[in-house]
Design an enzyme around this catalytic site. Structure first.
Site, PDB file in Angstrom:
ATOM      1  N   ASP A   1      35.469  54.526  52.847  1.00  0.00           N
ATOM      2  CA  ASP A   1      34.483  54.142  51.840  1.00  0.00           C
ATOM      3  C   ASP A   1      34.133  55.374  51.012  1.00  0.00           C
ATOM      4  O   ASP A   1      33.834  56.430  51.560  1.00  0.00           O
ATOM      5  CB  ASP A   1      33.211  53.603  52.506  1.00  0.00           C
ATOM      6  CG  ASP A   1      33.433  52.208  53.082  1.00  0.00           C
ATOM      7  OD1 ASP A   1      34.447  51.578  52.734  1.00  0.00           O
ATOM      8  OD2 ASP A   1      32.585  51.760  53.878  1.00  0.00           O
TER       9      ASP A   1
ATOM     10  N   ASP B   1      35.905  38.303  51.630  1.00  0.00           N
ATOM     11  CA  ASP B   1      34.911  38.443  52.693  1.00  0.00           C
ATOM     12  C   ASP B   1      34.524  37.026  53.113  1.00  0.00           C
ATOM     13  O   ASP B   1      34.054  36.249  52.275  1.00  0.00           O
ATOM     14  CB  ASP B   1      33.680  39.192  52.183  1.00  0.00           C
ATOM     15  CG  ASP B   1      34.015  40.639  51.807  1.00  0.00           C
ATOM     16  OD1 ASP B   1      34.981  41.181  52.372  1.00  0.00           O
ATOM     17  OD2 ASP B   1      33.318  41.205  50.950  1.00  0.00           O
TER      18      ASP B   1
END
Lengths: 203, 261
Positions: free
Chosen positions: B11, B130
């Site tokens: 990330d 997701d």
């Protein structure tokens, strides 16, 4: 000096990066006359066969490629660049290639196979060759493709991989080589292959 | 044989890795390049970088990162986070990324998948989904998992494949961060329905979890972050264990000669 043919098919920066990283002198060229005097010629390519071949013709590269190959300049096709070396492809109809190697480009036909093949696959060397010197047999290379070569002369297959069926991952005929995988994305094995290519002397 | 891929995910915020990574001898745990090279040396098969802020001010830093990575990293890498137009994709690819991951923009503008695949090739377009359990099925969420869409995950997977996505990065929100296993049911359901590779994400904590995702879950690749970052397991250790269990993975020549962890 390795000359990389830019004919508007895909991003060549990463091939150039892989050569630069190893200190191998190279140049991306867009005009046919820039191929004259090249020590080595690299033909990249991504996407579909027909648009790639059309672009190569539009860039007026076809004739000069033939001249340079006939003159013995070591020539390497990468991915769709390998496919263009053959007589014809069955992708989206039937389309003529450069015919520098005998054979056709056909779709993967294995049962229940995910197509395209995406990922790392092993290549079994069929014999010794300067292009693969120092690279272990069954090394992994990174592939992304839906079509594959079917060589007319089995001796042209220098490395064979398996995806539902055996297929030539590395080909050679005279001073023309082709790799179906992306050497610039195949870590050490791929970098070594590019370095080996740069070391091949003209026929 | 085609190997199953192991993909560490980093990330990124303002060009730096967030959450950090605990390799013992890192000079700078926040430098994406140093971490990328570490995972590269550890035989990671690909890397994924997600820009978690994805603000316009940071876009330049992400492009700069892609260019720096491309000069030294010779395995495929994907960049995602807030990409919503063809121009965004073009910029990332031109900077040197091999693939882009699109998530929310794929739902709000599904045509982006088709246009992206047409222009850059399917191999370049990874659609991230997701998903969260909802009744007997799974629902797609956007905006970093904050917004339910009412879209069925399996139907969406089929649509993105039809539109030309090259791969699906499937994250189970129920499992993400739990380290108690991937959602095998949704992974296998989607992998069986589409022709394109499915990368399982969310829940990997043990070797058995990865093994299950790649076998029962029918995943083509597994993505994980913290288990690698904090040294719970190493990529080579995981690969050797999977190899012993009969899963095809890419072992580098050094790994075959070295039986250590």
């Amino acid at each position: 000096m390795i000359v990389i043919i830019d004919y508007n098919v895909g991003n060549l920066a990463n091939l150039k990066n892989a050569l630069d990283y190893q200190g191998l002198s190279n140049r991306i060229v867009t005009r046919p006359e820039e191929l004259n005097g090249a020590d080595h010629i690299l033909l990249p390519g991504v996407g579909a066969f027909r648009p790639a071949m059309d672009q190569l013709r539009e860039a007026e590269m076809e004739a000069v490629v033939r001249e340079q190959v006939a003159a013995g300049v070591p020539f390497l096709g990468v991915c769709v660049g390998l496919q263009l070396l053959f007589d014809e492809s069955e992708e989206d109809g039937r389309h003529q290639g450069l015919g520098l190697l005998s054979g056709r480009i056909v779709r993967f036909a294995g049962e229940g196979l995910k197509v395209p093949q995406i990922g790392w696959n092993q290549v079994a060397w069929q014999r010794e060759d300067p292009l693969i010197e120092g690279i272990a047999d069954h090394s992994y290379f990174y592939f992304v493709h839906s079509y594959r070569a079917a060589v007319a002369n089995p001796q042209d297959a220098l490395g064979i991989a398996e995806y539902g069926e055996d297929f030539p991952a590395v080909v050679r005929h005279g001073n023309v080589w082709g790799v179906q995988f992306h050497p610039e994305k195949s870590q050490d094995a791929g970098l070594r292959l590019l370095k080996n290519f740069a070391g091949i002397r003209p026929a | 044989m085609l190997a199953k891929r192991i993909i560490p995910c980093l990330d990124i915020k303002a060009g730096r890795v967030v959450k950090g990574v605990s390799f013992v001898d890192l000079r700078d745990a926040g430098d994406p390049l140093e971490l990328a090279m570490r995972y590269n040396a550890q035989s990671a098969d690909e890397l994924v970088f997600l820009d978690i802020t994805a603000s316009h001010e940071n876009r330049g830093l992400t492009l700069e990162l892609a260019a720096r990575l491309a000069r030294v990293l010779f395995i495929p890498f994907t960049i995602g986070g807030g990409l919503s137009t063809l121009e965004d994709i073009h910029n990332i690819v031109t900077a040197g990324a091999d693939k882009v991951s699109i998530n929310t923009a794929a739902v709000t503008d599904p045509g982006l998948i088709s246009r992206g695949a047409e222009r850059f090739g399917s191999q370049c377009i990874v659609v991230a989904m997701d998903v969260k359990r909802e009744g007997a099925g799974w629902e797609v969420y956007t905006h970093g998992g904050r917004r339910p869409t009412g879209i069925d995950a399996i139907q969406w997977a089929e649509e993105v494949a039809r539109r030309g996505a090259g791969e699906i990065l499937l994250t189970s929100m129920d499992q993400d961060g739990q380290q108690n296993g991937y959602d095998l049911a949704v992974t296998s359901a989607i992998s069986s329905r589409v022709q394109i590779p499915v990368i399982a994400s969310g829940g990997g904590g043990t070797i058995e979890h990865f093994y299950q995702a790649l076998t029962a879950g029918k995943a083509d690749a597994v993505l994980a972050a913290s288990v690698f970052h904090f040294g719970q397991m190493t990529v080579p250790g995981l690969k050797r264990a999977l190899h012993r269990k009969g899963v095809p993975v890419r072992l580098t020549p050094e790994m075959e000669h070295d039986n250590g962890g």
